[in-house]
Structure formats: structure tokens, C-alpha cells
Write an enzyme that holds these catalytic residues in place. Structure first.
Site, PDB file in Angstrom:
ATOM      1  N   GLY A 361       0.826  -1.194   0.000  1.00 30.80           N
ATOM      2  CA  GLY A 361       0.000   0.000   0.000  1.00 30.80           C
ATOM      3  C   GLY A 361       0.861   1.244   0.000  1.00 30.80           C
ATOM      4  O   GLY A 361       2.094   1.173  -0.005  1.00 30.80           O
ATOM      5  N   CYS A 362       0.225   2.403   0.040  1.00 29.13           N
ATOM      6  CA  CYS A 362       0.996   3.648  -0.017  1.00 29.13           C
ATOM      7  C   CYS A 362       1.779   3.894   1.263  1.00 29.13           C
ATOM      8  O   CYS A 362       2.715   4.692   1.281  1.00 29.13           O
ATOM      9  CB  CYS A 362       0.072   4.826  -0.313  1.00 29.13           C
ATOM     10  SG  CYS A 362      -1.136   5.162   0.968  1.00 29.13           S
ATOM     11  N   THR A 363       1.410   3.215   2.350  1.00 35.41           N
ATOM     12  CA  THR A 363       2.143   3.388   3.607  1.00 35.41           C
ATOM     13  C   THR A 363       3.068   2.227   3.913  1.00 35.41           C
ATOM     14  O   THR A 363       3.722   2.203   4.947  1.00 35.41           O
ATOM     15  CB  THR A 363       1.160   3.549   4.789  1.00 35.41           C
ATOM     16  OG1 THR A 363       0.347   2.376   4.875  1.00 35.41           O
ATOM     17  CG2 THR A 363       0.290   4.768   4.605  1.00 35.41           C
TER      18      THR A 363
END
Length: 394
Positions: A361-363
Site C-alpha cells: 500500500g501507499c504506507t
């Protein structure tokens, strides 16, 4: 001989009174040493920084350890770096110095330095834990100890309950789990939230630039690079002009207060490093080191550190062949899993009959499962030690 000593004592008393009248500073001064050999910018660069530090804070007495120079500062003359280190250690151990600032010093394993920078986003000071030295040969274990060292340094600087963030590097999620276990066991760690909308205590680049936490926890090599970038991004790299240097070596049972400077440190950083050392002494650094490690150990620090290696979690099923359950739609996502543990976490869910896939994911790393099985999957991964007990789906 006795009469001579009495005269010297009387002379010192009158000298101290004269200094106090002139500077307005009464009471015992903090004696901070500075070794002056080894700088890429020469001895004068260090001496000028030392003079600035003492001039702006009369409660500090700077002691130069190096070649004879034209300065009113107290001097101990040595001819080599090795001799300077030896004298520094002797003066610290005897109490002749309260702290010392030096370059290129080797700490024992278990000790690493806690630096201070001024972040460019909002001009906020931030502690970076850590910047040189080795808290442990094991990366994640070292980062957990680094976090405690950062808390210690911040408290000695007067921050009563420092906020803590974990830089998003390999091992960050394991460190987060260890911190939360310490918190659950009674050790106080004030985990902060990212400034980004998804929050969490794992910090992004934006948080680094803005100085979101009081203490940014990372591995030492990354911390060392960050110190160099924050210290010299305005000068092109060869002259470190900002911040407070790489900071004091902190470790359980370590008694000396030795702060590290880069050989590229410029005059402002030299002055700030000396001031940093003096403030740590005034803030009872040694006492706080002892207290914080005692509290952390009471909360099970050593047991938590022993359980951090990935092999511990994998030992039970490493030889077992696990087949994936039938595939199904996976739109529920679980974050907070370290990249090195991602595939193992998927296998744990497969073993429990839950189909899962890994992703990014983006994190950071995520495990994806069916929405209806999300809560159960989090419960399983929490019990297996892959996510914190209070993890939420993202």
C-alpha cells in the site's frame, strides 16, 4: 605544602567570585571538554566554536584538549588524537570533566549516539535516535533500544513526555509492536501520529522534514545520513552548519558523557554540540539513563528483545507445507506488518483457513483478505506477533 594548597584554594575562590561578578553566573560551572585534533576544517574552526559556546553561556567552562592555541579557554595540551582520547577519558572518569565533545570515537557495542537537528519544514528541533555507534548487532533490537535512548536524551533536555515516531525503514513495524508491548507492560512511550491523513506512528518523509515527533527512531546508518543531510544541505555537504551534532553515546550502564561531532562540522555546530552537552549534564542525563532502563526492563524489555528475531516466529511451522485455501475476493487490508514478515503472515492465515495475499500500500506492506474475515485475520496475526494488539484495518 598545606599552606600552598590553602593559598591556591583562596585564590580560586576569589577568581570564581570575580568571574561571577563579571558574568552574572554564580555556582559551579559545567566543564565540557573538546578535543581539537581531526577536524577537516582545522583546529581554529573548533576553537572558535568553543569560544562562542562559552561566551553565550557563562555557566559552561570549555576545556580544549589538543595543541596549544591562542585562546583564553582552559587548555590541556596533547600532540595526537589518541593521546587526546586518553586524556579525555581520564578527565571524565576522574570528574575533571562533566562531558566531552570529540570526533571519530569508538563506543562499545550497546552504546549509540542521539543527535539533534533543526528540521527545514518548520524550523523545529528534533532528536534522531540514533546517529553513530551500535546499540545491538540485530537491526530491530537496536532500533528498539535506540528509541529508549532517544527518550532519555529528550527528557534530559527538559522534554517531560517526548513524542516518539518510527521512521518508515525496514523493521519499523516490528519496532512498533515492541513499543506497544512495552506500553502494555507499563513503560511509557508517547507514540505520535503522522501528519499524513492515514496517521499512525510510522513516520513518512513529510514527518521527517516537519519534525513531527520530538524523537525520530531509526537505525544508526540511516540516522547518520539524516544528520549529514540536515546539517549541511545549505552548504553543499562539505561544511556542516546546522544542528547540534551527533550527540551523546547512550547505553545501559554506560557512564561517560561523550558527544560526537563529524569531522566536517563547522563553527556553529561545534558551539551547539558543546551547549548540548552542558544541557544534558544540567538535566541529569546519567540519572535518567539509569531510571529509564530500569523502568523498561521492569516492563519486560529484555524478554521482548529476545523475541524479536524472525526465526522465533517461524520455527514452529518452517518445515510444514501449507497450501493456500480457495481464492476469494480480497478487499480488506491489514497494515503494520514488516516487509520481512509479509509472506510468513500470509502463510499463518492460510494455515487457519483464511485466504490472503500480500501487497504494497501507499504506507507500506499490507496483507489483503476478504472483508468478512478481516477482524478474524487481525486477531490471528496479532496472536502470532505480526501486528500490534490494537491494530486497525486500513
Amino acid at each position: 605544602m598545606a599552606e600552598k594548597n590553602i593559598k591556591q584554594m583562596i585564590g580560586k575562590v576569589f577568581s570564581d567570585i570575580a568571574d561571577a561578578v563579571e558574568t552574572g553566573q554564580f555556582g559551579e560551572k559545567v566543564r565540557v571538554g573538546l578535543t581539537t585534533l581531526g577536524s577537516e576544517h582545522g583546529v581554529d574552526n573548533l576553537v572558535k566554536g568553543a569560544e562562542i559556546a562559552q561566551e553565550r553561556d557563562p555557566s559552561i567552562e570549555v576545556v580544549l584538549i589538543g595543541p596549544k592555541v591562542d585562546s583564553k579557554l582552559t587548555q590541556v595540551v596533547v600532540d595526537s588524537e589518541d593521546e587526546g582520547y586518553k586524556i579525555m577519558e581520564e578527565m571524565l572518569d576522574s570528574g575533571d570533566l562533566d562531558a566531552c565533545v570529540t570526533m571519530h570515537y569508538s563506543f562499545p557495542i550497546g552504546v549509540s549516539t542521539v543527535g539533534r537537528v533543526i528540521t527545514p519544514g518548520k524550523g523545529k528541533e528534533m532528536t534522531i535516535a540514533t546517529t553513530t555507534g551500535t546499540s545491538s548487532p540485530h537491526r530491530v533490537e537496536a532500533m528498539v533500544i535506540n528509541g529508549i535512548s532517544g527518550i532519555i536524551a529528550a527528557k534530559a533536555m527538559g522534554v517531560k513526555n517526548p513524542t516518539v515516531g518510527i521512521l518508515n525503514v525496514d523493521g519499523a513495524r516490528q519496532v512498533e509492536r515492541a513499543f506497544k508491548e512495552l506500553i502494555n507492560n507499563g513503560y511509557e512511550i508517547n507514540l505520535t501520529e503522522s501528519m499524513r491523513s492515514d496517521g499512525g506512528c510510522v513516520m513518512r518523509g513529510n514527518d521527517l522534514l516537519a519534525g513531527v515527533p520530538d524523537v525520530m527512531v531509526t537505525d544508526t546508518l540511516t540516522g547518520n545520513i539524516l544528520m549529514k543531510v540536515f546539517s549541511s544541505y545549505t552548504t553543499g555537504g562539505s561544511y556542516e552548519s546546522l544542528g547540534y551534532g551527533y550527540g551523546p553515546g547512550i547505553g545501559e550502564g554506560y557512564e561517560r558523557v561523550i558527544l560526537i561531532l563529524s569531522r566536517a562540522s563547522g563553527i556553529p555546530v561545534v558551539a551547539n554540540a558543546i551547549s548540548y552537552g552542558a544541557r544534558l549534564i544540567k538535566g541529569n542525563l546519567k540519572k535518567i539513563v539509569k531510571e529509564e532502563f530500569e523502568k523498561a526492563n521492569k516492563a519486560g524489555l529484555k524478554e521482548i528483545l529476545k523475541g524479536l528475531t524472525k526465526d522465533t516466529k517461524r520455527a514452529a511451522d518452517e518445515d510444514e507445507e501449507i497450501v493456500a485455501p480457495p481464492a476469494e475476493t480480497v478487499t480488506g487490508t491489514i497494515s503494520g506488518i514488516d516487509i520481512m514478515d509479509l509472506e510468513d503472515a500470509v502463510r499463518v492465515l492460510w494455515k487457519e483457513g483464511i485466504y490472503a495475499e500480500s501487497g504494497m500500500g501507499c504506507t507500506g506492506p499490507i496483507v489483503m483478505v476478504n472483508e468478512e474475515k478481516l477482524a478474524k485475520a487481525i486477531e490471528i496475526l496479532s496472536k502470532a506477533g505480526y501486528v500490534a494488539d490494537n491494530s486497525n484495518p486500513c
